[in-house]
Enzyme design. Structure first.
Site, PDB file in Angstrom:
ATOM      1  N   ASP B 352      -0.701   2.088  -5.377  1.00 17.20           N
ATOM      2  CA  ASP B 352      -1.166   0.863  -4.744  1.00 17.20           C
ATOM      3  C   ASP B 352      -0.133   0.379  -3.726  1.00 17.20           C
ATOM      4  OD1 ASP B 352      -3.097  -1.376  -4.772  1.00 17.20           O
ATOM      5  OD2 ASP B 352      -1.367  -2.529  -5.477  1.00 17.20           O
ATOM      6  N   GLU B 389      -1.881   4.638  -1.039  1.00 15.45           N
ATOM      7  CA  GLU B 389      -2.570   3.622  -0.244  1.00 15.45           C
ATOM      8  C   GLU B 389      -1.556   3.271   0.827  1.00 15.45           C
ATOM      9  OE1 GLU B 389      -5.098  -0.463  -0.971  1.00 15.45           O
ATOM     10  OE2 GLU B 389      -3.176  -0.294  -1.941  1.00 15.45           O
TER      11      GLU B 389
END
Lengths: 112, 706
Positions: B352, B389
């Site tokens: 993330d 990401e």
């Protein structure tokens, strides 16, 4: 917890009464060891056990491995739905044959 | 028995009946050793450390043992404590040291701290069970048994180009009553949906955060319903080594580790990989107003990026930023991922806001970030998928330029944006589409198409259904005056905002979903779908449902029936991808014939064969893949021709002429009603007219040449 070991010819039946948690698991383990020293064909009767923690499940797994190493057999009797659920969700159930009554266990264990 | 243990496992110290000795510095955390437990913890600035021991669930500790000075090696305190009950034990630490935030220190010996290396955390054992707010130690470190019987399981190591990733929230997937499972919302319940996942045809589940977090964090009243707003998604880690107990039906028995491992083992048996969405950019401790749970009280200056004034840098948008390129923190991340790969058989990780992992200790982007490099070259993670990401909330956007070291793949945000705009019918997208369906060689020329994780919808943003049902986000229920969530959605409601009885609009929306799934599945790279998109899940226009433990996040399994046409289409288009290796290349196309088949590996077309129209107003693009070039010519596949038309009217597309003896067959035509929109492999009808095909307005057609 109370543990009783009974002999039926060459089959050892371990009857347990009370909860199996980390406090009582060592005693349960000692008793299963006594039983596996006598026989490699074992029934563990858990009809009178309402709660079993992971320590108890791990004793069962150890027992299974001991018995399997000796080409023996192990059956669990009278496992409550809740304990069966926990065993199923945590993968323990795959290692065991589970029956409802002791006589079913005996007739299963007597088969070749 | 004492006679069985080594001489160095005898106690040397005793305090109030508890026996202990100097411990091993490594590994960090609490580890079972003969007759005892080895505790080891790092702090560079603490002047004193105390081990605090609890009986499980008790409010007061049964012992506190201060580490004797001689038990400290460098900055590590270690101790073996004997005769503890592994299963009933909960432990923590008190750290003494300066409280001087301006210098980065926030020690408070009155607080009991969680072990950053704990393998399980107690305190949030059942999802949303009301916590004891007066607990002096709410997140309790525990030990786990390390005897799980994996039998012959190991990570599947599926080639990444063959994956179809399914992004799923553990609780959201089965919590809705319509899921009809025994223990809704749990790891165990996912097991009972494995048959469904197989039928759908995915081969990798990517679990949204499953590291222990606190669903009660920032909980408040919902301004719309009066219900409770919670941390549902879980992007806020309490501990990196512990699975979320509240996601396990057996969490109340402390058996979440076994339950999760059993799920992974069962998924592997069914050919499904498990990827974890991991959040190393920040923690649940928040900014200077947040709670002290662990890191802050152990070594604030090491674990967090701090401003010169001692406040927390916030590149994550959530309060604090983990100091990932500090060598100590870097090692913790590495230890953590190695643990999950080795002990949980995890197949890959999605990081993330991974751009944060490439920032230095002052927040500046590094050209050669040591953490990313270490992960890429780690021997234990050698076969794991590493997916970034590739952006963060601090404005660092690295899609196409993330430091990859030949390993890292990226969530291709540009793929998502490009496909959305194209499907909406925007001008000037045809050239872009030609790149996207090839696996974005404009971004990943040197890295290959497998660097591109292709997706159109994910947990963050609209669902695929909502993408075609809403122009605007509808986030009032989040309690932030509709200010949260992205505004750049590239969505289109097709005439009515939200639900409508208009048959034409609903048909068009369904067709757009099928267009999206078709393009995703014929694009080179690695497709990812959001769980539920295969049945048309809606979040009613909310594009940031992080805080809802309700129907906004619970998959309504009744939609399988209501949107049977979408589900049927999804199942078959996934099969189509699986059946055709030419769709799953690990290397970029060369735009030439290098196997002597008479056709280039890929060719582009427009309404006229061999003449793509890249003009600004063009809304038509077709491409043809030559099956003789599948997997660099090592496997024979059919020819595949894909025609995309985002013009509002039907247009004839002239078809390329196949080699003698071969014909075009119809695999997909999204403009047709269910039953005729997609055909089973091997049952595709032959085209009556081989020279051209009428592609409906806003439709996608896939032909197979064989």
């Amino acid at each position: 917890m109370k543990v009783t070991i009974k002999d039926f010819d060459d089959i050892a039946v371990v009857e347990v009464e009370g909860n199996i948690d980390s406090k009582t698991a060592p005693e349960f383990e000692r008793n299963t060891k006594v039983a596996t020293d006598k026989s490699s064909i074992i029934a563990i009767d858990l009809t009178a056990v309402e709660f079993m923690s992971s320590a108890g499940l791990r004793v069962l797994l150890m027992l299974y491995r001991n018995v399997k190493a000796k080409n023996g057999k192990v059956v669990l009797v009278g496992v409550s739905e809740e304990i069966q659920d926990v065993m199923s969700m945590t993968g323990f159930i795959n290692f065991f044959k589970i029956v409802e009554k002791q006589d079913e266990a005996l007739s299963f264990l007597k088969q070749d | 028995m004492a006679t069985d243990i080594r001489i160095d496992y005898y106690p040397t110290h005793e305090q109030e009946g508890i026996k202990f000795r100097r411990g091993h510095v490594l590994p960090f955390g609490a580890t079972m050793v003969p007759n005892g437990i080895n505790f080891s913890i790092y702090s560079s600035e603490a002047i004193d450390c105390t081990l605090v021991l609890f009986e499980r669930g008790e409010s007061a500790p049964f012992a506190e043992i201060r580490f004797p000075e001689e038990f400290r090696t460098g900055n590590v305190y270690s101790m073996i404590v004997f005769d503890l009950d592994y299963e009933r034990l909960e432990y923590g630490y008190r750290m003494d040291g300066p409280f001087n935030p301006e210098k980065g220190h926030r020690f408070d010996k009155n607080i009991i701290l969680s072990d950053p290396y704990a393998k399980a955390i107690g305190g949030r054992d059942t999802w949303l069970a009301k916590p004891n707010w007066d607990d002096i130690y709410p997140y309790r470190s525990r030990l786990v048994f390390e005897d799980f019987d994996w039998e012959n399981d190991h990570p599947l190591e599926t080639p990444i180009e063959d994956l179809v990733i399914y992004e799923m929230h553990v609780r959201g997937f089965t919590q809705h009553p319509s899921s009809e499972v025994k223990n809704p919302g749990t790891f165990a319940a996912i097991r009972s949906k494995i048959a469904y996942l197989k039928e759908l045809g995915i081969n990798c589940v990517e679990l949204m955060p499953i590291y222990e977090f606190d669903e009660w964090e920032n909980s408040k009243e919902n301004p719309v319903t009066g219900g409770l707003i919670v941390n549902f998604w879980g992007y806020s880690t309490v501990n990196f080594f512990s699975p979320k107990a509240g996601y396990a039906a057996t969490g109340k028995f402390g058996m979440q580790v076994d339950e999760l491992k059993t799920l992974i083992k069962e998924l592997h048996k069914n050919g499904i990989e498990v990827m974890l969405d991991v959040v190393f950019n920040h923690t649940a401790e928040g900014d200077h107003r947040g709670h002290t749970i662990s890191f802050r009280g152990i070594d604030n200056k090491t674990y967090y990026m701090l401003t010169p004034e001692g406040y927390y840098f916030n590149f994550s948008g959530t309060g604090n930023t983990l100091n990932c390129n500090n060598p100590v923190v870097r090692n913790m991340v590495l230890d953590c991922l190695r643990y999950w790969a080795a002990d949980y058989h995890i197949d890959g990780f999605r990081f993330d806001l991974a751009a944060i992992l490439g920032r230095d200790q002052n927040g500046a982007p590094l050209s050669n970030p040591p953490l990313l490099e270490s992960l890429a070259h780690d021997p234990i993670l050698a076969k794991c998928k590493l997916v970034a990401e590739a952006w963060d909330a601090g404005g660092l956007y690295q899609v196409g330029s993330f430091p990859a070291y030949g390993r890292w793949a990226e969530w291709n945000g540009k793929y998502r944006d490009g496909i959305r705009k194209f499907l909406k019918g925007d001008d000037g997208l045809v050239g872009k589409m030609a790149q996207l369906v090839q696996g974005s060689p404009d971004l990943y020329y040197y890295r290959g198409p497998t660097a591109s994780i292709n997706f159109i919808a994910c947990h963050d943003g609209f669902t695929l259904y909502d993408l075609f049902a809403y122009n605007e986000k509808h986030n009032i229920a989040n309690g932030e005056n509709n200010n949260d969530g992205g505004n750049d959605n590239d969505s289109w409601n097709h005439g009515v905002e939200g639900e409508t009885e208009d048959v034409g609009i609903n048909q068009l929306r369904h067709r757009q979903i099928k267009n999206a799934l078709s393009i995703l599945m014929v694009s080179q790279g690695v497709p990812m779908i959001l769980s539920g998109d295969e049945m048309g899940v809606t979040k009613f226009g909310n594009n940031n449902t992080y805080c809802h433990d309700n129907e906004l996040n619970w998959t309504d399994w009744g939609l399988l029936k209501k949107n049977a046409d979408i589900y049927n289409f999804a199942r078959h288009i996934l099969r189509f991808r699986r059946a055709h290796p030419v769709l799953r290349s690990a290397t970029h196309f060369q735009h030439r014939d290098y196997v002597g088949s008479g056709f280039p590996d890929i060719s582009f077309h427009g309404t006229q064969a061999w003449k793509p129209d890249y003009s600004d107003s063009s809304k038509c693009l077709a491409f043809m893949l030559d099956g003789a070039h599948a997997k660099n010519g090592s496997i024979k596949d059919d020819m595949i021709y894909v025609a995309m038309n985002t013009y509002w009217d039907a247009l004839y597309y002239e078809l390329p002429v196949l080699s003698a003896g071969r014909n075009w067959y119809l695999a997909v035509n999204t403009s047709m009603p269910s039953g005729e929109d997609i055909f089973e492999i091997g049952k595709e009808p032959i085209l009556s007219e081989q020279g051209r095909f009428l592609v409906g307005g806003r439709s996608t057609v896939i032909l197979v040449g064989k």
